[in-house]
Design a protein around this motif. Structure first.
Motif, PDB file in Angstrom:
ATOM      1  N   ASP A 107      35.764  52.875  38.913  1.00  0.00           N
ATOM      2  CA  ASP A 107      36.125  52.416  37.565  1.00  0.00           C
ATOM      3  C   ASP A 107      37.464  51.675  37.587  1.00  0.00           C
ATOM      4  OD1 ASP A 107      33.818  53.526  36.589  1.00  0.00           O
ATOM      5  OD2 ASP A 107      34.774  55.371  35.856  1.00  0.00           O
ATOM      6  N   ASP A 108      38.403  52.207  38.365  1.00  0.00           N
ATOM      7  CA  ASP A 108      39.712  51.568  38.473  1.00  0.00           C
ATOM      8  C   ASP A 108      39.597  50.182  39.124  1.00  0.00           C
ATOM      9  OD1 ASP A 108      40.846  53.806  37.340  1.00  0.00           O
ATOM     10  OD2 ASP A 108      41.514  54.673  39.248  1.00  0.00           O
ATOM     11  N   THR A 109      38.736  50.090  40.118  1.00  0.00           N
ATOM     12  CA  THR A 109      38.539  48.806  40.810  1.00  0.00           C
ATOM     13  C   THR A 109      37.857  47.802  39.892  1.00  0.00           C
ATOM     14  OG1 THR A 109      38.299  50.014  42.912  1.00  0.00           O
ATOM     15  CG2 THR A 109      37.612  47.708  42.892  1.00  0.00           C
ATOM     16  N   ASP A 115      40.626  42.343  35.165  1.00  0.00           N
ATOM     17  CA  ASP A 115      41.947  41.766  34.910  1.00  0.00           C
ATOM     18  C   ASP A 115      42.181  40.520  35.757  1.00  0.00           C
ATOM     19  OD1 ASP A 115      42.524  43.724  33.062  1.00  0.00           O
ATOM     20  OD2 ASP A 115      43.602  45.001  34.482  1.00  0.00           O
ATOM     21  N   LEU A 116      41.687  40.543  36.973  1.00  0.00           N
ATOM     22  CA  LEU A 116      41.829  39.382  37.858  1.00  0.00           C
ATOM     23  C   LEU A 116      40.969  38.209  37.372  1.00  0.00           C
ATOM     24  CD1 LEU A 116      41.856  41.218  41.314  1.00  0.00           C
ATOM     25  CD2 LEU A 116      43.726  39.857  40.354  1.00  0.00           C
ATOM     26  N   GLN A 117      39.798  38.532  36.820  1.00  0.00           N
ATOM     27  CA  GLN A 117      38.947  37.479  36.254  1.00  0.00           C
ATOM     28  C   GLN A 117      39.603  36.859  35.012  1.00  0.00           C
ATOM     29  OE1 GLN A 117      35.382  39.786  35.764  1.00  0.00           O
ATOM     30  NE2 GLN A 117      34.565  39.237  37.787  1.00  0.00           N
ATOM     31  N   VAL A 118      40.314  37.688  34.258  1.00  0.00           N
ATOM     32  CA  VAL A 118      41.096  37.177  33.121  1.00  0.00           C
ATOM     33  C   VAL A 118      42.166  36.219  33.634  1.00  0.00           C
ATOM     34  CG1 VAL A 118      42.729  37.790  31.288  1.00  0.00           C
ATOM     35  CG2 VAL A 118      40.685  39.174  31.633  1.00  0.00           C
ATOM     36  N   ASN A 151      50.971  37.605  27.900  1.00  0.00           N
ATOM     37  CA  ASN A 151      49.992  38.557  27.362  1.00  0.00           C
ATOM     38  C   ASN A 151      49.293  38.013  26.112  1.00  0.00           C
ATOM     39  OD1 ASN A 151      50.492  40.431  29.356  1.00  0.00           O
ATOM     40  ND2 ASN A 151      52.062  41.527  28.183  1.00  0.00           N
ATOM     41  N   GLU A 152      50.043  37.258  25.326  1.00  0.00           N
ATOM     42  CA  GLU A 152      49.453  36.642  24.129  1.00  0.00           C
ATOM     43  C   GLU A 152      48.316  35.690  24.514  1.00  0.00           C
ATOM     44  OE1 GLU A 152      50.678  33.336  20.725  1.00  0.00           O
ATOM     45  OE2 GLU A 152      52.257  34.314  21.890  1.00  0.00           O
ATOM     46  N   ILE A 153      48.564  34.878  25.556  1.00  0.00           N
ATOM     47  CA  ILE A 153      47.543  33.935  26.006  1.00  0.00           C
ATOM     48  C   ILE A 153      46.393  34.679  26.682  1.00  0.00           C
ATOM     49  CG2 ILE A 153      47.086  31.988  27.563  1.00  0.00           C
ATOM     50  CD1 ILE A 153      50.037  31.143  27.001  1.00  0.00           C
ATOM     51  N   ILE A 157      42.327  34.596  26.026  1.00  0.00           N
ATOM     52  CA  ILE A 157      41.358  34.409  27.108  1.00  0.00           C
ATOM     53  C   ILE A 157      40.292  35.501  27.069  1.00  0.00           C
ATOM     54  CG2 ILE A 157      41.044  34.396  29.617  1.00  0.00           C
ATOM     55  CD1 ILE A 157      42.377  31.856  28.621  1.00  0.00           C
ATOM     56  N   LYS A 158      40.730  36.737  26.850  1.00  0.00           N
ATOM     57  CA  LYS A 158      39.791  37.866  26.787  1.00  0.00           C
ATOM     58  C   LYS A 158      38.784  37.699  25.649  1.00  0.00           C
ATOM     59  CE  LYS A 158      42.962  41.293  28.780  1.00  0.00           C
ATOM     60  NZ  LYS A 158      43.815  42.468  28.500  1.00  0.00           N
TER      61      LYS A 158
END
Length: 226
Positions: A107-109, A115-118, A151-153, A157-158
């Motif tokens: 789950d952590d991975t 997050d990396l895809q973001v 983080n705003e951007i 993206i998310k």
């Protein structure tokens, strides 16, 4: 020896769409000048105003494209390094996901991979009119203001990833550039008017100085005329 034939090259068909920014500015200037002429017929005035509006809209669009290219070129190297590091981290996380057996670790991975895809989409779809904020900055990495802006951007993206809709994000980015271009054009317009008023004022002062100069009408005194 037979005569050599001269190669005839066809002239490129120049249209308003493939004109340079400076050429369109000249068109706008010429059209505005023609509208200031006296005794214009109603038809000529309407046609000229329509052309002027079209020229200005095209100028704005070209300025937007120019601004996008400028920002893209300026931050190309920073984005490249971000992309290399992010792609490498994604490959590592994907490999790790295949090897882990513990559910919590899995789950952590998966969260790390998301997050990396973001980050990957952050690089690809970062608003083109803004100064790019590096994901792996070499300096000021702990700056709270920079972190908040990143983080705003990332939140934008998310949302785009969730809806699978990056087109609306790109349109929003283009609207930001449009507003920036319009502000600059308005600023330049006011600056130009200020310069014109200043030049007119200086010219008027020079004229008044010449007229009021004691020697302008000659050096003879009134008594000399008696």
């Amino acid at each position: 020896m037979p005569p050599t034939r001269r190669k005839i090259t066809k002239k490129k068909n120049v249209t308003i769409d493939n004109m340079s920014i400076s050429a369109i500015k000249k068109k706008i200037h010429d059209t505005e000048r023609s509208l200031r002429r006296e005794n214009l017929t109603a038809k000529v005035q309407v046609d000229s105003e329509r052309k002027l509006k079209a020229y200005k809209l095209i100028l704005i669009d070209k300025k937007i494209v120019s601004e996008e290219k400028k920002m893209s070129t300026k931050y190309r190297k920073v984005k490249y390094f971000d992309r290399v590091k992010t792609d490498r981290a994604i490959r590592k996380a994907e490999k790790q996901l295949l090897e882990v057996k513990d559910q919590q670790e899995k789950d952590d991975t998966l969260k790390k991979l998301f997050d990396l895809q973001v980050d990957q989409n952050y690089i690809l779809h970062f608003p083109k009119g803004r100064k790019y904020l590096a994901l792996y900055p070499t300096s000021n990495g702990d700056d709270s203001d920079m972190i908040a802006k990143r983080n705003e951007i990332k939140d934008l993206i998310k949302k785009a990833m969730k809806k699978n809709d990056f087109d609306s994000l790109n349109r929003q980015s283009r609207e930001e550039i449009r507003a920036k271009v319009l502000r600059k054009m308005e600023k330049d317009k006011k600056k130009k008017k200020s310069i014109v008023r200043k030049n007119e004022s200086s010219q008027a002062d020079r004229t008044n100085k010449i007229i009021t100069d004691d020697g302008f009408f000659g050096t003879d005194n009134v008594n000399d005329c008696k």
